[in-house]
Every structure is written in structure tokens, then in C-alpha cells.
Design an enzyme around this catalytic site. Structure first.
Site, PDB file in Angstrom:
ATOM      1  N   TRP A   3      28.637  -8.709  14.973  1.00  0.00           N
ATOM      2  CA  TRP A   3      29.664  -8.551  16.129  1.00  0.00           C
ATOM      3  C   TRP A   3      29.183  -9.197  17.178  1.00  0.00           C
ATOM      4  O   TRP A   3      28.031  -9.100  17.099  1.00  0.00           O
ATOM      5  CB  TRP A   3      29.496  -7.043  16.837  1.00  0.00           C
ATOM      6  CG  TRP A   3      30.506  -6.518  17.589  1.00  0.00           C
ATOM      7  CD1 TRP A   3      31.937  -6.915  18.128  1.00  0.00           C
ATOM      8  CD2 TRP A   3      30.020  -5.730  18.988  1.00  0.00           C
ATOM      9  NE1 TRP A   3      31.852  -6.509  19.570  1.00  0.00           N
ATOM     10  CE2 TRP A   3      30.753  -5.402  19.439  1.00  0.00           C
ATOM     11  CE3 TRP A   3      28.765  -5.372  19.230  1.00  0.00           C
ATOM     12  CZ2 TRP A   3      31.325  -5.300  20.503  1.00  0.00           C
ATOM     13  CZ3 TRP A   3      28.721  -4.305  19.793  1.00  0.00           C
ATOM     14  CH2 TRP A   3      29.636  -4.451  21.244  1.00  0.00           C
ATOM     15  N   ASP A  34      23.313   0.135  14.085  1.00  0.00           N
ATOM     16  CA  ASP A  34      24.434   0.459  14.938  1.00  0.00           C
ATOM     17  C   ASP A  34      25.006   0.964  13.874  1.00  0.00           C
ATOM     18  O   ASP A  34      25.582   0.518  12.913  1.00  0.00           O
ATOM     19  CB  ASP A  34      24.865  -1.028  15.193  1.00  0.00           C
ATOM     20  CG  ASP A  34      25.555  -1.129  15.931  1.00  0.00           C
ATOM     21  OD1 ASP A  34      26.801   0.463  16.570  1.00  0.00           O
ATOM     22  OD2 ASP A  34      26.683  -2.006  16.556  1.00  0.00           O
ATOM     23  N   LYS A  58      36.169   5.036  18.019  1.00  0.00           N
ATOM     24  CA  LYS A  58      37.199   4.782  16.909  1.00  0.00           C
ATOM     25  C   LYS A  58      37.248   6.297  16.514  1.00  0.00           C
ATOM     26  O   LYS A  58      38.569   6.645  16.415  1.00  0.00           O
ATOM     27  CB  LYS A  58      36.035   3.764  15.594  1.00  0.00           C
ATOM     28  CG  LYS A  58      36.617   2.401  16.338  1.00  0.00           C
ATOM     29  CD  LYS A  58      35.572   1.854  17.107  1.00  0.00           C
ATOM     30  CE  LYS A  58      36.066   0.440  17.916  1.00  0.00           C
ATOM     31  NZ  LYS A  58      35.027   0.235  18.382  1.00  0.00           N
TER      32      LYS A  58
END
Length: 406
Positions: A136, A217, A252
Site C-alpha cells: 500500500w 497491518d 472496512k
């Protein structure tokens, strides 16, 4: 009056975030058939951001309990922090029951990464960071902003759409002691390629023997194989006795993007170390924003702490996960039929979570946007949850056209 010299004339303009800038272009696009497959948001089959029923029920309950809203402690709402530990590690994990995990409420997963990065830069100043190639984009930005030097380790295999695991291990085996290794727990962003449990079992001894600092993460818990299954890596690291960092996010899986609810957990040697680390993490937060916000944390804590709401939310995450998988299968089927098996799109089925690397070049991505109103980021990353039953066939046809005409 004489005008003073322009104080800010030396400041260069901001080039903009590539993904958010792409969303601006999408919003301005007048074409009715446009499709956004760029930003990492979960949409339902009608193309809407869902409001989860468990979240709605929790908020309605909290509205009946409106009271004073003092500042939270620097480390956040206690019930939220306890909920984070249960979700990430499991309520009965030995590291939780022994009190050797320092957990902070943070401003989303990004806030967790930055608070952890600041801590590492302050107390491990010689350490440098290794992230997967690719990762990312904001991983590099966040760690470099904290003053850490960032490198990459081998990860994605463009030839197979899979993992360069042997090359990854070889790289990590050569890193200096106390190097920081950024790892994705599940649903790798941007590739969708995850380590298998067996590969995690092979990686953990390398982390231990080389005394590397893992920073995991976990932004998509529940979107891969399930809430428990997606926490496998974190729990395996803790089971092995490693001391490490975990950033988790509820953006999310709660469809709670704007509330910025995340957590940073640091697994320590014992309770004493955990208390010390927590104190210094608090000091770091005090230097930035002092205390986190209340509302989102109360909602998350309410859902995670109520048996009925938790069961409902777990079921809703399963619905989201199954829809993502169904879209993968439908896109794969459409492309497979178009190419009559002459090109392998199996990566769509083996990769997991919201994202897939399509292998499309930058020029092909540009053509998708310009000629077909299909928006991907220029790396070729496709956000699966932007697909739905109304657009998946058109997206497959557009992808096939740009691939065949290359």
C-alpha cells in the site's frame, strides 16, 4: 501600504494523492456507465456503502444514553481497547490474559501505523523498515514521515500472480538485527496475494532467529476467510513468543470509514514492559493529537461487547466476504469464457480480499478509463468490491478489449 513579500511563495504545490485524485476524476466523469474499481471501499451489489444493521442498532442504543462527553484517556476508550484485543488475538489468548499487550485506540489503521512508526523511530533509531514489493503506497509515506528509512523485500510474482516466497525469505534472512518488517495479516493490499499458514510457519522462525521486529497491518479482518481465520498470522506470532506490533482497522468490516476507528497493539515480553510501552505510546499521542474521538469507539465497543450484536455483525461480515468472492468468480468466468482458456485468470480466484493485481499495464489502465469509463489505479490494482451484478460483464468485456488490442 507596502505589500509584504509572499511568505509561502517557496512552497511547491501538492501533486495530490493518486487514488483520491482518481476518485475526483471519476466523480467529474459525466458518462452514465462509469465504474469505480480504484478506491478501497466496500460497496454492496447496488453500488452503495452499506450501513450495517449491527452498527445501526448500536448507535440507536447509544442515542438513548446521551450524556457528558469528556476527553478520553490518551490511550482511548477502555471497552474499545479490550474489544480490539479480543478481535485481534482472541479473548483467551495467553498474551491477553497475561496483560502483556499494550493497546491504543488510534485514528484508523493509518493512525496506528504512524503512532507505531514514531515509537520505533524514537526507541529503535538505528532500525530501518522493509515493506513488501509492492505494498500500500501510504505504508512508505507514513514510515518515512516518521523519519524511518524504507526498503522493499520481494513479494509479488508478476509471472504467476502469486508469491515469491523463497526470495522473500532469503531477503529477510539477510536483514540486520532489529530491522522492522511490515507484513500484511490477510487480504494483501494491493495484490490480494497472502501467505498460507504453512508459509507463516516457515517465516516465523526467521523473524525470531534474525531478531526482526514484525509490524503487522490487519486492515481487512473478516474479508479473506473469516474473522478468526484472518487473524491466524497475528495469533501465530504471539503463540511463538515474538514481540511485535499490530495495526488493525474497523473501517472496512464496520463500513465505518469516516469514524477513523483503529487500534495499535504491541505484544511485549511481560506486563511490566507492556505498561512501559503503553506509557510511551501515550506520550507519543500527546505530542500529536492528545486524545482520540469518542463516538466511533463507543459504537465499536458496543457491538464487540454485546453477544447479540456481535453475532449479527459477524454474519454481516460473512455476507460482505461472500459477495466479494462471488464477484471474483463472476469476473473470472466472464474472462475465461471470452478468452476460451487461452489466458489464465486464475489469480482472481487465488487472490483474496478486496483487491487483485490484474497485470494490466499503465497504458491499458488508461485505455480502460478513457475508452470504457472503468477506473483502476495505474498499477493495475482492481478493487473487487466495486464490481456488482450490473457491471461485472461490462468490466470483463472492457478488460478483454484492452488486453486483446495490446
Amino acid at each position: 501600504m507596502t505589500a509584504t513579500p509572499a511568505l509561502f511563495a517557496h512552497i511547491p504545490p501538492y501533486a495530490g494523492d493518486p487514488i483520491l485524485g482518481l476518485m475526483d476524476a471519476y466523480q467529474a466523469d459525466p458518462r452514465a456507465n462509469k465504474v469505480s474499481l480504484s478506491i478501497g471501499l466496500y460497496f454492496d451489489d447496488a453500488g452503495r456503502l452499506p450501513v450495517l444493521d449491527a452498527v445501526r442498532q448500536a448507535e440507536e442504543a447509544l442515542l438513548r444514553e446521551i450524556g457528558p462527553r469528556p476527553y478520553l484517556p490518551m490511550h482511548g476508550l477502555p471497552d474499545f481497547r479490550a474489544g480490539v484485543q479480543r478481535m485481534v488475538f482472541g479473548a483467551d489468548h495467553a498474551a491477553v490474559t497475561a496483560g502483556r499487550i499494550a493497546t491504543m485506540q488510534t485514528l484508523g489503521g493509518s493512525g496506528a501505523l504512524r503512532v507505531g512508526a514514531d515509537f520505533l523511530h524514537r526507541y529503535f533509531p538505528a532500525s530501518e523498515v522493509w515493506v513488501s514489493d509492492p505494498t500500500w503506497d501510504n505504508h512508505r509515506v507514513l514510515f518515512e514521515a516518521a523519519g524511518l528509512k524504507v526498503h522493499t523485500y520481494p513479494y509479488y510474482d508478476a509471472a504467476t500472480g502469486g508469491l515469491r516466497f523463497d526470495a522473500m525469505l532469503e531477503c529477510l534472512q539477510g536483514l540486520p538485527r532489529q530491522s522492522v518488517v511490515l507484513l500484511h495479516a490477510s487480504c494483501h493490499n494491493p495484490t490480494g496475494v497472502d501467505l498460507s499458514p504453512a508459509q507463516w510457519d516457515a517465516l516465523i522462525p526467521v523473524l525470531r532467529e534474525r531478531e526482526l521486529i514484525a509490524f503487522v497491518d490487519m486492515a481487512y479482518q473478516g474479508f479473506g476467510d473469516g474473522l478468526e481465520e484472518d487473524a491466524f498470522a497475528v495469533r501465530a506470532l504471539a503463540d511463538a513468543g515474538l514481540q511485535f506490533f499490530v495495526a488493525n482497522s474497523f473501517s472496512k468490516n464496520f463500513s465505518f470509514y469516516g469514524e477513523r476507528c483503529g487500534g495499535l497493539s504491541v505484544v511485549c515480553h511481560d506486563r511490566k514492559d507492556a505498561d512501559t510501552v503503553l506509557g510511551q505510546l501515550q506520550a507519543g499521542v500527546r505530542r500529536i493529537y492528545s486524545t482520540p474521538p469518542t463516538h466511533g469507539a463507543r459504537v465499536v465497543a458496543k457491538v464487540l461487547g454485546d453477544t447479540q450484536l456481535l453475532a449479527g455483525w459477524t454474519q454481516e461480515t460473512a455476507v460482505m466476504r461472500k459477495r466479494i468472492r462471488a464477484m471474483r468468480e463472476q469476473l473470472h468466468a466472464a474472462l475465461h469464457e471470452t478468452f476460451r482458456g487461452e489466458r489464465d485468470f486464475g489469480y482472481l480466484l487465488s487472490q483474496r480480499g478486496m483487491f487483485s493485481y490484474t497485470g494490466l499495464s499503465e497504458s491499458q489502465v488508461d485505455r480502460l478509463r478513457e475508452q470504457h469509463a472503468v477506473y483502476l489505479v495505474r498499477s493495475g490494482r482492481l478493487c473487487i468490491s466495486g464490481l456488482n451484478s450490473g457491471n461485472v460483464q461490462a468490466v470483463a468485456e472492457a478488460m478483454a478489449e484492452v488486453i486483446k488490442s495490446a
